[in-house]
Design a protein around this motif. Sequence first.
Motif, PDB file in Angstrom:
ATOM      1  N   TYR A  46      34.819  40.672  17.912  1.00 36.76           N
ATOM      2  CA  TYR A  46      33.491  41.262  17.730  1.00 36.76           C
ATOM      3  C   TYR A  46      32.680  41.230  19.024  1.00 36.76           C
ATOM      4  O   TYR A  46      31.875  42.131  19.272  1.00 36.76           O
ATOM      5  CB  TYR A  46      32.700  40.586  16.606  1.00 36.76           C
ATOM      6  CG  TYR A  46      31.359  41.260  16.456  1.00 36.76           C
ATOM      7  CD1 TYR A  46      31.291  42.585  16.018  1.00 36.76           C
ATOM      8  CD2 TYR A  46      30.180  40.624  16.824  1.00 36.76           C
ATOM      9  CE1 TYR A  46      30.077  43.246  15.940  1.00 36.76           C
ATOM     10  CE2 TYR A  46      28.970  41.283  16.742  1.00 36.76           C
ATOM     11  CZ  TYR A  46      28.928  42.598  16.301  1.00 36.76           C
ATOM     12  OH  TYR A  46      27.744  43.268  16.238  1.00 36.76           O
ATOM     13  N   ARG A  47      32.897  40.219  19.855  1.00 37.69           N
ATOM     14  CA  ARG A  47      32.214  40.212  21.152  1.00 37.69           C
ATOM     15  C   ARG A  47      32.617  41.439  21.974  1.00 37.69           C
ATOM     16  O   ARG A  47      31.784  42.046  22.653  1.00 37.69           O
ATOM     17  CB  ARG A  47      32.535  38.923  21.915  1.00 37.69           C
ATOM     18  CG  ARG A  47      31.727  37.716  21.456  1.00 37.69           C
ATOM     19  CD  ARG A  47      31.807  36.576  22.464  1.00 37.69           C
ATOM     20  NE  ARG A  47      33.151  36.025  22.556  1.00 37.69           N
ATOM     21  CZ  ARG A  47      33.594  35.040  21.782  1.00 37.69           C
ATOM     22  NH1 ARG A  47      32.809  34.504  20.859  1.00 37.69           N
ATOM     23  NH2 ARG A  47      34.822  34.573  21.949  1.00 37.69           N
ATOM     24  N   LYS A  50      30.768  44.381  20.525  1.00 38.35           N
ATOM     25  CA  LYS A  50      29.364  44.392  20.948  1.00 38.35           C
ATOM     26  C   LYS A  50      29.244  44.887  22.389  1.00 38.35           C
ATOM     27  O   LYS A  50      28.291  45.603  22.727  1.00 38.35           O
ATOM     28  CB  LYS A  50      28.761  42.991  20.793  1.00 38.35           C
ATOM     29  CG  LYS A  50      27.286  42.879  21.181  1.00 38.35           C
ATOM     30  CD  LYS A  50      26.421  43.945  20.510  1.00 38.35           C
ATOM     31  CE  LYS A  50      26.330  43.779  19.016  1.00 38.35           C
ATOM     32  NZ  LYS A  50      25.388  44.770  18.419  1.00 38.35           N
ATOM     33  N   GLU A  53      29.448  48.540  22.183  1.00 37.84           N
ATOM     34  CA  GLU A  53      28.182  49.093  21.667  1.00 37.84           C
ATOM     35  C   GLU A  53      27.120  49.116  22.760  1.00 37.84           C
ATOM     36  O   GLU A  53      26.350  50.087  22.875  1.00 37.84           O
ATOM     37  CB  GLU A  53      27.721  48.251  20.477  1.00 37.84           C
ATOM     38  CG  GLU A  53      26.597  48.868  19.662  1.00 37.84           C
ATOM     39  CD  GLU A  53      25.223  48.422  20.130  1.00 37.84           C
ATOM     40  OE1 GLU A  53      24.235  49.121  19.853  1.00 37.84           O
ATOM     41  OE2 GLU A  53      25.149  47.341  20.773  1.00 37.84           O
ATOM     42  N   HIS A  54      27.070  48.074  23.580  1.00 34.81           N
ATOM     43  CA  HIS A  54      26.118  48.043  24.700  1.00 34.81           C
ATOM     44  C   HIS A  54      26.433  49.134  25.712  1.00 34.81           C
ATOM     45  O   HIS A  54      25.515  49.759  26.270  1.00 34.81           O
ATOM     46  CB  HIS A  54      26.151  46.672  25.382  1.00 34.81           C
ATOM     47  CG  HIS A  54      25.498  45.577  24.599  1.00 34.81           C
ATOM     48  ND1 HIS A  54      24.399  45.773  23.783  1.00 34.81           N
ATOM     49  CD2 HIS A  54      25.793  44.248  24.505  1.00 34.81           C
ATOM     50  CE1 HIS A  54      24.046  44.637  23.233  1.00 34.81           C
ATOM     51  NE2 HIS A  54      24.877  43.692  23.648  1.00 34.81           N
ATOM     52  N   ASP A  92      27.074  52.847  16.754  1.00 34.55           N
ATOM     53  CA  ASP A  92      26.252  51.817  16.117  1.00 34.55           C
ATOM     54  C   ASP A  92      26.781  51.453  14.730  1.00 34.55           C
ATOM     55  O   ASP A  92      26.828  50.265  14.358  1.00 34.55           O
ATOM     56  CB  ASP A  92      24.800  52.278  15.996  1.00 34.55           C
ATOM     57  CG  ASP A  92      24.068  52.260  17.325  1.00 34.55           C
ATOM     58  OD1 ASP A  92      24.565  51.622  18.272  1.00 34.55           O
ATOM     59  OD2 ASP A  92      22.991  52.893  17.424  1.00 34.55           O
ATOM     60  N   ASP A  95      29.981  49.493  14.956  1.00 36.34           N
ATOM     61  CA  ASP A  95      29.614  48.124  15.318  1.00 36.34           C
ATOM     62  C   ASP A  95      29.078  47.368  14.106  1.00 36.34           C
ATOM     63  O   ASP A  95      29.455  46.220  13.855  1.00 36.34           O
ATOM     64  CB  ASP A  95      28.565  48.155  16.431  1.00 36.34           C
ATOM     65  CG  ASP A  95      27.999  46.783  16.742  1.00 36.34           C
ATOM     66  OD1 ASP A  95      28.741  45.942  17.287  1.00 36.34           O
ATOM     67  OD2 ASP A  95      26.811  46.541  16.426  1.00 36.34           O
ATOM     68  N   ARG A  99      30.306  43.904  12.432  1.00 36.16           N
ATOM     69  CA  ARG A  99      29.357  42.782  12.431  1.00 36.16           C
ATOM     70  C   ARG A  99      29.166  42.202  11.030  1.00 36.16           C
ATOM     71  O   ARG A  99      29.013  40.982  10.856  1.00 36.16           O
ATOM     72  CB  ARG A  99      28.017  43.256  12.984  1.00 36.16           C
ATOM     73  CG  ARG A  99      26.924  42.180  13.019  1.00 36.16           C
ATOM     74  CD  ARG A  99      25.687  42.706  13.751  1.00 36.16           C
ATOM     75  NE  ARG A  99      25.180  43.917  13.145  1.00 36.16           N
ATOM     76  CZ  ARG A  99      24.309  43.946  12.125  1.00 36.16           C
ATOM     77  NH1 ARG A  99      23.855  42.801  11.622  1.00 36.16           N
ATOM     78  NH2 ARG A  99      23.884  45.091  11.623  1.00 36.16           N
TER      79      ARG A  99
END
Length: 209
Positions: A46-47, A50, A53-54, A92, A95, A99
């Motif tokens: 998940y990191r 993320k 996503e960033h 998004d 993600d 999440r």
Amino acid sequence: MGLKSLIVPQDKIFFELFEEQAATVCTAAELLIDIFSDYTNIEEKYRKMKEIEHQGDAIAHKAYDELNRTFITPFEPEEISRLVTALDDVIDYIDDGARMLLIYEVKKTDQFMIEFAKCLRQAADEIKTGISGLRTLKDMETIKGCCIEINRLENVADEILSNAIRNLFKSNDPVEIIKLKDIYEHLEIATDKCEDVSDVFSAILIRHT
């Protein structure tokens, strides 16, 4: 103005950003398949999600900045803004789908999640192909085909959602029902966002034909 801005015509920069966004959508969808198919090291995976996503956010912000300061654009500013927003929304929601596994402390994934992820990966490929076609608009039939396929995949996702919820209500655990239903619905919305991208494709084709 940077060196790249001096070398690359301003209207071409948007195509580069669209293509970067489309590639990011594909990367996120591919990672989602990995997460659902091999439900191990979930926090580490998940990191990575993320980070993706960033990256998507950064590309979107750059596109909005270019739009605010560029007079010559390949399409109508509203079309560019809608496309950037739709692509960012897809990332998004992918993600969010990952999440929620952590938020709800999901112990295992299931076949429905994998089916959603594969559906999203196929839609991402169509988005990438459609984006490439926007550069010249010479092969409009290919872009139209992408729109048709994305819409078909959205219908497939609707069917996956129906089957998943039907199966879910065989459970006697109300908390589990709430958790998984929320995840399924988020994944289905991600496919809706892919359809939003195809809607922008269609609008651009109508204006330029």
